[in-house]
Design a protein around this motif. Structure first.
Motif, PDB file in Angstrom:
ATOM      1  N   ILE A  70     -16.187  -2.566   0.436  1.00 46.52           N
ATOM      2  CA  ILE A  70     -16.032  -2.970   1.847  1.00 46.52           C
ATOM      3  C   ILE A  70     -14.979  -4.065   1.968  1.00 46.52           C
ATOM      4  O   ILE A  70     -14.251  -4.136   2.961  1.00 46.52           O
ATOM      5  N   ARG A  71     -14.854  -4.894   0.932  1.00 44.62           N
ATOM      6  CA  ARG A  71     -13.840  -5.952   0.974  1.00 44.62           C
ATOM      7  C   ARG A  71     -12.428  -5.382   0.829  1.00 44.62           C
ATOM      8  O   ARG A  71     -11.457  -6.063   1.155  1.00 44.62           O
ATOM      9  N   CYS A  72     -12.318  -4.158   0.335  1.00 44.90           N
ATOM     10  CA  CYS A  72     -11.014  -3.489   0.338  1.00 44.90           C
ATOM     11  C   CYS A  72     -10.602  -3.120   1.771  1.00 44.90           C
ATOM     12  O   CYS A  72      -9.416  -3.054   2.088  1.00 44.90           O
ATOM     13  N   LEU A  73     -11.600  -2.896   2.625  1.00 45.38           N
ATOM     14  CA  LEU A  73     -11.295  -2.371   3.958  1.00 45.38           C
ATOM     15  C   LEU A  73     -10.643  -3.414   4.876  1.00 45.38           C
ATOM     16  O   LEU A  73     -10.113  -3.067   5.918  1.00 45.38           O
ATOM     17  N   ASN A  74     -10.731  -4.702   4.506  1.00 43.82           N
ATOM     18  CA  ASN A  74      -9.911  -5.677   5.222  1.00 43.82           C
ATOM     19  C   ASN A  74      -9.043  -6.466   4.233  1.00 43.82           C
ATOM     20  O   ASN A  74      -8.560  -7.535   4.529  1.00 43.82           O
ATOM     21  N   LEU A  75      -8.874  -5.883   3.072  1.00 39.37           N
ATOM     22  CA  LEU A  75      -7.988  -6.413   2.031  1.00 39.37           C
ATOM     23  C   LEU A  75      -8.358  -7.806   1.535  1.00 39.37           C
ATOM     24  O   LEU A  75      -7.502  -8.530   1.043  1.00 39.37           O
ATOM     25  N   LEU A  76      -9.643  -8.182   1.691  1.00 44.98           N
ATOM     26  CA  LEU A  76     -10.111  -9.353   0.945  1.00 44.98           C
ATOM     27  C   LEU A  76      -9.986  -9.008  -0.530  1.00 44.98           C
ATOM     28  O   LEU A  76      -9.780  -9.872  -1.378  1.00 44.98           O
ATOM     29  N   ASN A  77     -10.146  -7.733  -0.834  1.00 36.73           N
ATOM     30  CA  ASN A  77      -9.772  -7.194  -2.148  1.00 36.73           C
ATOM     31  C   ASN A  77      -8.582  -6.268  -1.959  1.00 36.73           C
ATOM     32  O   ASN A  77      -8.653  -5.362  -1.122  1.00 36.73           O
ATOM     33  N   LYS A  78      -7.533  -6.478  -2.712  1.00 37.35           N
ATOM     34  CA  LYS A  78      -6.431  -5.514  -2.644  1.00 37.35           C
ATOM     35  C   LYS A  78      -6.701  -4.406  -3.659  1.00 37.35           C
ATOM     36  O   LYS A  78      -6.883  -4.690  -4.847  1.00 37.35           O
ATOM     37  N   PRO A  79      -6.747  -3.174  -3.189  1.00 35.17           N
ATOM     38  CA  PRO A  79      -7.042  -2.090  -4.125  1.00 35.17           C
ATOM     39  C   PRO A  79      -6.007  -2.018  -5.245  1.00 35.17           C
ATOM     40  O   PRO A  79      -4.831  -2.303  -5.021  1.00 35.17           O
ATOM     41  N   THR A  80      -6.460  -1.644  -6.431  1.00 34.93           N
ATOM     42  CA  THR A  80      -5.545  -1.464  -7.554  1.00 34.93           C
ATOM     43  C   THR A  80      -4.707  -0.204  -7.341  1.00 34.93           C
ATOM     44  O   THR A  80      -3.543  -0.148  -7.709  1.00 34.93           O
ATOM     45  N   SER A  81      -5.335   0.804  -6.729  1.00 44.13           N
ATOM     46  CA  SER A  81      -4.568   1.979  -6.328  1.00 44.13           C
ATOM     47  C   SER A  81      -5.276   2.663  -5.174  1.00 44.13           C
ATOM     48  O   SER A  81      -6.433   2.353  -4.882  1.00 44.13           O
ATOM     49  N   GLY A  82      -4.554   3.550  -4.518  1.00 45.04           N
ATOM     50  CA  GLY A  82      -5.130   4.270  -3.389  1.00 45.04           C
ATOM     51  C   GLY A  82      -4.640   3.721  -2.070  1.00 45.04           C
ATOM     52  O   GLY A  82      -3.962   2.697  -2.026  1.00 45.04           O
ATOM     53  N   SER A  83      -4.986   4.421  -0.991  1.00 46.61           N
ATOM     54  CA  SER A  83      -4.535   3.965   0.320  1.00 46.61           C
ATOM     55  C   SER A  83      -5.705   3.940   1.306  1.00 46.61           C
ATOM     56  O   SER A  83      -6.717   4.617   1.107  1.00 46.61           O
ATOM     57  N   ILE A  84      -5.557   3.106   2.312  1.00 41.13           N
ATOM     58  CA  ILE A  84      -6.578   2.989   3.355  1.00 41.13           C
ATOM     59  C   ILE A  84      -5.870   3.101   4.694  1.00 41.13           C
ATOM     60  O   ILE A  84      -5.130   2.193   5.084  1.00 41.13           O
ATOM     61  N   LEU A  85      -6.056   4.235   5.345  1.00 42.82           N
ATOM     62  CA  LEU A  85      -5.412   4.411   6.643  1.00 42.82           C
ATOM     63  C   LEU A  85      -6.381   4.001   7.743  1.00 42.82           C
ATOM     64  O   LEU A  85      -7.512   4.466   7.773  1.00 42.82           O
ATOM     65  N   VAL A  86      -5.916   3.105   8.600  1.00 44.48           N
ATOM     66  CA  VAL A  86      -6.693   2.768   9.787  1.00 44.48           C
ATOM     67  C   VAL A  86      -5.833   3.167  10.977  1.00 44.48           C
ATOM     68  O   VAL A  86      -4.686   2.724  11.087  1.00 44.48           O
ATOM     69  N   ASP A  87      -6.368   4.032  11.814  1.00 43.64           N
ATOM     70  CA  ASP A  87      -5.576   4.634  12.897  1.00 43.64           C
ATOM     71  C   ASP A  87      -4.270   5.204  12.343  1.00 43.64           C
ATOM     72  O   ASP A  87      -3.214   5.103  12.978  1.00 43.64           O
ATOM     73  N   GLY A  88      -4.336   5.745  11.154  1.00 42.38           N
ATOM     74  CA  GLY A  88      -3.164   6.399  10.570  1.00 42.38           C
ATOM     75  C   GLY A  88      -2.199   5.483   9.843  1.00 42.38           C
ATOM     76  O   GLY A  88      -1.241   5.949   9.227  1.00 42.38           O
ATOM     77  N   GLU A  89      -2.421   4.159   9.910  1.00 45.07           N
ATOM     78  CA  GLU A  89      -1.509   3.227   9.217  1.00 45.07           C
ATOM     79  C   GLU A  89      -2.117   2.757   7.906  1.00 45.07           C
ATOM     80  O   GLU A  89      -3.280   2.367   7.874  1.00 45.07           O
ATOM     81  N   ASP A  90      -1.300   2.756   6.858  1.00 45.73           N
ATOM     82  CA  ASP A  90      -1.802   2.313   5.556  1.00 45.73           C
ATOM     83  C   ASP A  90      -1.847   0.788   5.505  1.00 45.73           C
ATOM     84  O   ASP A  90      -0.820   0.129   5.367  1.00 45.73           O
ATOM     85  N   ILE A  91      -3.059   0.233   5.580  1.00 42.99           N
ATOM     86  CA  ILE A  91      -3.177  -1.228   5.634  1.00 42.99           C
ATOM     87  C   ILE A  91      -2.882  -1.872   4.283  1.00 42.99           C
ATOM     88  O   ILE A  91      -2.606  -3.057   4.205  1.00 42.99           O
ATOM     89  N   VAL A  92      -2.941  -1.079   3.210  1.00 42.94           N
ATOM     90  CA  VAL A  92      -2.643  -1.645   1.886  1.00 42.94           C
ATOM     91  C   VAL A  92      -1.180  -2.103   1.835  1.00 42.94           C
ATOM     92  O   VAL A  92      -0.819  -3.030   1.118  1.00 42.94           O
ATOM     93  N   LYS A  93      -0.352  -1.476   2.659  1.00 43.71           N
ATOM     94  CA  LYS A  93       1.086  -1.814   2.663  1.00 43.71           C
ATOM     95  C   LYS A  93       1.423  -2.935   3.640  1.00 43.71           C
ATOM     96  O   LYS A  93       2.574  -3.335   3.743  1.00 43.71           O
ATOM     97  N   TYR A  94       0.437  -3.434   4.359  1.00 42.19           N
ATOM     98  CA  TYR A  94       0.706  -4.482   5.354  1.00 42.19           C
ATOM     99  C   TYR A  94       1.274  -5.746   4.714  1.00 42.19           C
ATOM    100  O   TYR A  94       0.846  -6.146   3.623  1.00 42.19           O
ATOM    101  N   ASP A  95       2.228  -6.393   5.416  1.00 46.46           N
ATOM    102  CA  ASP A  95       2.662  -7.726   4.977  1.00 46.46           C
ATOM    103  C   ASP A  95       1.688  -8.762   5.542  1.00 46.46           C
ATOM    104  O   ASP A  95       0.750  -8.411   6.256  1.00 46.46           O
ATOM    105  N   ARG A  96       1.928 -10.024   5.235  1.00 49.03           N
ATOM    106  CA  ARG A  96       0.948 -11.048   5.601  1.00 49.03           C
ATOM    107  C   ARG A  96       0.700 -11.132   7.098  1.00 49.03           C
ATOM    108  O   ARG A  96      -0.428 -11.302   7.551  1.00 49.03           O
ATOM    109  N   LYS A  97       1.794 -11.004   7.850  1.00 47.85           N
ATOM    110  CA  LYS A  97       1.668 -11.121   9.301  1.00 47.85           C
ATOM    111  C   LYS A  97       0.849  -9.952   9.870  1.00 47.85           C
ATOM    112  O   LYS A  97      -0.057 -10.148  10.684  1.00 47.85           O
ATOM    113  N   GLU A  98       1.176  -8.764   9.393  1.00 48.88           N
ATOM    114  CA  GLU A  98       0.451  -7.583   9.875  1.00 48.88           C
ATOM    115  C   GLU A  98      -1.029  -7.674   9.516  1.00 48.88           C
ATOM    116  O   GLU A  98      -1.915  -7.312  10.295  1.00 48.88           O
ATOM    117  N   LEU A  99      -1.272  -8.187   8.330  1.00 51.07           N
ATOM    118  CA  LEU A  99      -2.650  -8.307   7.865  1.00 51.07           C
ATOM    119  C   LEU A  99      -3.429  -9.316   8.712  1.00 51.07           C
ATOM    120  O   LEU A  99      -4.582  -9.090   9.075  1.00 51.07           O
TER     121      LEU A  99
END
Ligand SMILES: Nc1ncnc2c1ncn2[C@@H]1O[C@H](COP(=O)(O)OP(=O)(O)OP(=O)(O)O)[C@@H](O)[C@H]1O
Ligand SMILES: [Mg+2]
Length: 388
Positions: A70-99
């Motif tokens: 669950i902490r991956c879902l708001n990037l309190l944990n950054k996944p080692t691999s894989g992607s998490i799309l929220v409304d179609g956007e990959d949040i794993v790729k977010y920069d600090r501001k977007e996050l």
């Protein structure tokens, strides 16, 4: 499009997580990996989707990886691999501001240990997140007040949070998470620290709020009854992996292995299974316009002593007995004249437990209708009692 799409997420803890992940064998043992590599496998190749407005529950034994996931879902944990799309956007790729934007506006988290500011009062705890978003003090306080009344805490605005009970603290936590009007609520064992009665209150509160707010909720628990009560769908985790995903009904009917089955033995099935899972086909149907003669024939042909009377759309009108039909033929009366109309009818999604009080009131089996209101089954008293 699903609200959240988790694709093949893994999270490994240690100095070289990517390397260790790439070298894992398919059937690795977490404990062995830890001993050999000093890396902990938090989550391994988890995939699932959460629909908008859905309550998705993740359950598993301690250490199975629920919090990590669950902490991956708001990037309190950054996944080692894989992607998490929220409304179609990959949040794993977010920069600090977007996050930061994502955490402020889209997803809020409610923690087990409340995580409140102990030196602030109730209102300020809820208003805090609003103020850091730049909302004026007065507006933030008004909004916070509103949220507090929504979770049943009006009158406590000025109380120090330390003076509150656990259940009240968690209501503050919930109000704070809701104050930003997030689309997604992430709740990690939010009710686990509460004693059983307060916990039931909070579950009820959440169900009530959810009916109104229709958030997308990911809820972690290790209590299967809580999981099945709250979850539209439930994912079961074991040793960093998701081993089964399904509705409570699906999981009960088809546990994929012994581990899952062991979880489900504690479940009160009557609170999870709808009546459609135990209903039987009505022995005999007859249309009201066909009259008592046809009704009598039908009963004889089916070797039964009563028939359900329906209209053209198969809506239930009543029940007619063999002797009443014979009498009606003699006396030239209609089916409408002689049928009993005091048949209890319920929707097919009604939980079995809700039928118990009805079963004792009814002289006939309970009739079950589908979404179109058509008679689709019947449940006898014996069938209900045998499921208790
Ligand atoms: N920050 C971390 N550093 C190293 N290992 C971690 C870290 N966080 C979690 N782990 C490991 O990941 C695994 C999963 O832990 P996690 O906290 O996700 O379990 P959980 O299912 O939430 O358990 P619980 O029900 O006890 O809360 C465990 O083996 C744990 O030791
Ligand atoms: Mg945890």
């Amino acid at each position: 499009m699903p609200k959240i799409e988790v694709k093949n997420i893994s999270k490994v803890f240690g100095p070289s997580p990517k390397k260790v992940l790439s070298q894992l064998e398919k059937n690795f043992d977490k404990q062995d990996v830890l001993v050999e590599t000093s890396h902990a496998i938090g989550v391994y190749k988890a995939s699932f989707e959460v629909e908008e407005g859905e309550v998705f529950v993740i359950i598993g034994l301690s250490g199975s990886g629920k919090s990590t996931l669950i902490r991956c879902l708001n990037l309190l944990n950054k996944p080692t691999s894989g992607s998490i799309l929220v409304d179609g956007e990959d949040i794993v790729k977010y920069d600090r501001k977007e996050l930061r934007e994502f955490r402020r506006h889209k997803a809020a988290m409610v923690f087990q240990n409340f995580a409140l500011f102990s030196h602030k009062n109730v209102l300020d705890n809820v208003a805090f997140g609003l103020k850091i978003r730049g909302i004026s003090r007065d507006e933030a306080r008004a909004k916070a007040k509103n949220m507090l009344s929504m979770v049943g805490l009006e009158g406590y605005e000025e109380s120090p949070v330390n003076a509150l009970s656990g259940g009240m603290k968690q209501r503050v936590g919930l109000a704070r998470a809701l104050a930003n009007d997030p689309e997604i609520l992430l709740m990690d064992e939010a009710f686990s620290a509460l004693d059983p009665i307060v916990r039931r209150d909070m579950q009820f509160e959440l169900i009530k709020l959810q009916k109104k707010l229709k958030k997308t909720i990911v809820f972690i628990t290790h209590d299967i009854n809580e999981a099945f009560k709250l979850g539209d769908r439930v994912a079961i985790m074991k040793d960093a992996r998701i081993v089964q995903i399904g509705t409570p009904e699906e999981i009960l009917a088809n546990p994929c292995d012994d581990y899952v089955e062991k979880f489900t033995v504690d479940i009160d099935k009557t609170k999870v299974l709808p009546v459609r899972s135990i209903m039987s086909v009505p022995g005999c149907l007859t249309k009201i316009k066909d009259g008592p003669k046809v009704a009598l024939q039908e009963m004889k042909a089916n070797s039964v002593s009563s028939a359900y009377v329906v209209d053209e759309k198969l809506h239930l009108l009543g029940i007619v007995t063999l002797s009443a039909a014979m009498k009606a033929i003699e006396e030239k009366r209609s089916l409408a004249d002689i049928m009993h109309t005091d048949v209890i009818e319920v929707d097919q999604e009604t939980m079995i437990s809700d039928l118990v009080p009805l079963a004792t009131q009814s002289a006939y089996p309970i009739a079950v209708k589908d979404e179109q209101g058509r008679l689709t089954g019947i449940v006898t008293r014996v069938a209900i009692l045998s499921h208790l």
